[in-house]
Design an enzyme around this catalytic site. Sequence first.
Site, short mmCIF file in Angstrom:
data_model
loop_
_atom_site.label_atom_id
_atom_site.label_comp_id
_atom_site.label_asym_id
_atom_site.label_seq_id
_atom_site.Cartn_x
_atom_site.Cartn_y
_atom_site.Cartn_z
N CYS A 29 0.85 -1.20 0.00
CA CYS A 29 0.00 0.00 0.00
C CYS A 29 0.88 1.25 0.00
O CYS A 29 1.50 1.58 1.01
CB CYS A 29 -0.91 -0.04 1.23
SG CYS A 29 -1.77 1.50 1.57
N CYS A 32 0.16 3.89 2.63
CA CYS A 32 0.54 3.36 3.96
C CYS A 32 2.03 3.56 4.20
O CYS A 32 2.44 4.03 5.27
CB CYS A 32 0.22 1.87 4.06
SG CYS A 32 -1.50 1.43 3.84
#
Length: 107
Positions: A29, A32
């Site tokens: 991600c 993230c």
Amino acid sequence: MAFTFTDANVSEIIESGKPVMIDFWATWCGPCVGMAPTIDELANEYDGKVVIGKYNVEEESEMSSQYRITTLPTILFFKNGKKADIRLTGSQTKANLKAAIEKLLEL
């Protein structure tokens, strides 16, 4: 440095009653990974006041299933052993995260 939450330790930390912020993330991600340094900075800034950490959904699954985490990053907040009505999804600025933490502390 952010705390590492796992299925084995997360319940104990939440049930301690301390304010808790959990960042649900994964290595694949991009947002993230981009937020990781900010999460670490906040963990240092709020050390002793809020347990701030990360929960890797690739390695753990119980909590992400329990709270129906379908978007990454998702950030949940807990206080007094219960989930607070604060939930952030998607990439967040440090200012947004700090505002949410301050709101948590006021609960």
